[in-house]
Design a protein around this motif. Structure first.
Motif, PDB file in Angstrom:
ATOM      1  N   GLY A   1      -4.517  11.345   5.145  1.00 60.75           N
ATOM      2  CA  GLY A   1      -5.426  10.429   5.820  1.00 60.75           C
ATOM      3  C   GLY A   1      -4.740   9.819   7.023  1.00 60.75           C
ATOM      4  O   GLY A   1      -3.517   9.885   7.165  1.00 60.75           O
ATOM      5  N   ALA A   2      -5.543   9.231   7.898  1.00 61.04           N
ATOM      6  CA  ALA A   2      -5.007   8.633   9.122  1.00 61.04           C
ATOM      7  C   ALA A   2      -5.748   7.350   9.429  1.00 61.04           C
ATOM      8  O   ALA A   2      -6.871   7.129   8.973  1.00 61.04           O
ATOM      9  N   GLY A   3      -5.098   6.514  10.208  1.00 59.81           N
ATOM     10  CA  GLY A   3      -5.727   5.269  10.630  1.00 59.81           C
ATOM     11  C   GLY A   3      -5.256   4.897  12.023  1.00 59.81           C
ATOM     12  O   GLY A   3      -4.177   5.291  12.456  1.00 59.81           O
ATOM     13  N   VAL A   4      -6.095   4.162  12.724  1.00 58.93           N
ATOM     14  CA  VAL A   4      -5.762   3.657  14.055  1.00 58.93           C
ATOM     15  C   VAL A   4      -6.151   2.195  14.103  1.00 58.93           C
ATOM     16  O   VAL A   4      -7.260   1.832  13.704  1.00 58.93           O
ATOM     17  N   SER A   5      -5.229   1.361  14.545  1.00 65.62           N
ATOM     18  CA  SER A   5      -5.508  -0.073  14.636  1.00 65.62           C
ATOM     19  C   SER A   5      -5.109  -0.589  16.009  1.00 65.62           C
ATOM     20  O   SER A   5      -4.022  -0.291  16.491  1.00 65.62           O
TER      21      SER A   5
ATOM     22  N   GLY B   1      -9.870   1.931  12.606  1.00 61.59           N
ATOM     23  CA  GLY B   1     -10.590   3.101  12.126  1.00 61.59           C
ATOM     24  C   GLY B   1      -9.771   3.786  11.048  1.00 61.59           C
ATOM     25  O   GLY B   1      -8.540   3.861  11.150  1.00 61.59           O
ATOM     26  N   PHE B   2     -10.421   4.262  10.003  1.00 59.82           N
ATOM     27  CA  PHE B   2      -9.720   4.872   8.875  1.00 59.82           C
ATOM     28  C   PHE B   2     -10.495   6.091   8.407  1.00 59.82           C
ATOM     29  O   PHE B   2     -11.707   6.191   8.597  1.00 59.82           O
ATOM     30  N   THR B   3      -9.765   6.985   7.738  1.00 59.68           N
ATOM     31  CA  THR B   3     -10.431   8.164   7.190  1.00 59.68           C
ATOM     32  C   THR B   3     -10.753   8.002   5.708  1.00 59.68           C
ATOM     33  O   THR B   3     -11.305   8.912   5.113  1.00 59.68           O
ATOM     34  N   GLY B   4     -10.403   6.859   5.130  1.00 60.58           N
ATOM     35  CA  GLY B   4     -10.709   6.645   3.730  1.00 60.58           C
ATOM     36  C   GLY B   4     -10.257   5.276   3.269  1.00 60.58           C
ATOM     37  O   GLY B   4      -9.499   4.587   3.958  1.00 60.58           O
ATOM     38  N   SER B   5     -10.712   4.887   2.083  1.00 61.74           N
ATOM     39  CA  SER B   5     -10.407   3.559   1.567  1.00 61.74           C
ATOM     40  C   SER B   5      -8.923   3.388   1.263  1.00 61.74           C
ATOM     41  O   SER B   5      -8.378   2.289   1.370  1.00 61.74           O
TER      42      SER B   5
END
Length: 247
Positions: free
Chosen positions: A47-51, A63-67
């Motif tokens: 998974g990946a995230g951008v903050s 933004g996230f790809t999952g919980s």
């Protein structure tokens, strides 16, 4: 071993990400698109995230790809430590080979010990020499990422940060305008409610405002909500003034 991207494949992946960002109308949409594109583009990514962060390291848009990714990042902000915040603060990529043996952020590592996270890369988003946030990827196995993966993330991050910064800047006047409109609307509601109470009870403006404030505290509401109820009561019962609950 991390997959070595040939130049044409890397260019295709970068082009896809930039295309997604260019078509995004809002920062929130853009960071979500970027998170999904990075997950799809880098092998082994769970998974990946951008903050995007404000000067106090508080997330502004995420933004996230999952919980799981969302919770892992939220724990960093709650504990005020973790690879994402360090990447943002130092403006350098952070590579974790195994969260289970990572000692740099003991509270965060302990908090995610039961998560399916073992490998992590956090890369700063730098625009005009300033870090505006960070992007990160997670993997479920130790040693899933290496220096070449971090270098690939930095290739993604550089143009992405510039575009995100431009989108964010373009959005700022709109957000300020919306906030100003909300503030003006709230002030108008309160003023109108005070006027009704002043006329109804023959009291001064300060006394009317105090009545609204007491009612707000008693009902655990906001001044705006209490004022709206006063106006709604007048609209529903134009000849009766008792429906607002204020005396």
């Amino acid at each position: 071993m991390t997959k070595k991207y040939p130049l044409d494949e890397l260019s295709t992946a970068l082009g896809r990400i930039m295309g997604l960002l260019l078509t995004a109308e809002k920062v929130d949409h853009a960071v979500q698109h970027l998170s999904r594109a990075v997950t799809d583009s880098i092998p082994g990514t769970l998974g990946a995230g951008v903050s995007i962060l404000d000067p106090h390291a508080r997330p502004v848009s995420s933004g996230f790809t999952g919980s799981m990714v969302e919770r892992a990042d939220a724990l960093q902000y709650e504990l005020v430590q973790g690879p994402c915040l360090t990447a943002w603060a130092t403006q350098e990529s952070i590579l974790i080979h195994d969260v289970a043996t990572e000692a740099r952020w003991p509270n965060w590592s302990a908090a995610v010990v039961d998560f399916p996270i073992r490998s992590v890369i956090s890369t700063p988003l730098i625009a005009d020499g300033q870090a505006i946030g960070a992007m990160k990827i997670y993997a479920a196995t130790p040693g899933a990422f290496e220096d070449a993966t971090a270098a690939l993330m930095e290739l993604f991050a550089s143009p992405a940060a510039t575009l995100l910064s431009h989108i964010q800047t373009a959005e700022t006047p709109e957000r300020i305008s919306a906030g100003l409109q909300t503030a003006l609307f709230s002030r108008d509601l309160i003023n109108r409610a005070c006027g009704i109470l002043m006329e109804r009870h023959a009291i001064a403006e300060d006394a009317a405002l105090q009545q609204l404030m007491r009612q707000a505290r008693a009902t655990r509401s906001t001044l705006k909500d209490v004022s709206a109820n006063v106006l709604a009561g007048v609209a529903s019962h134009p000849r009766r003034g008792s429906s607002d609950g204020l005396r």
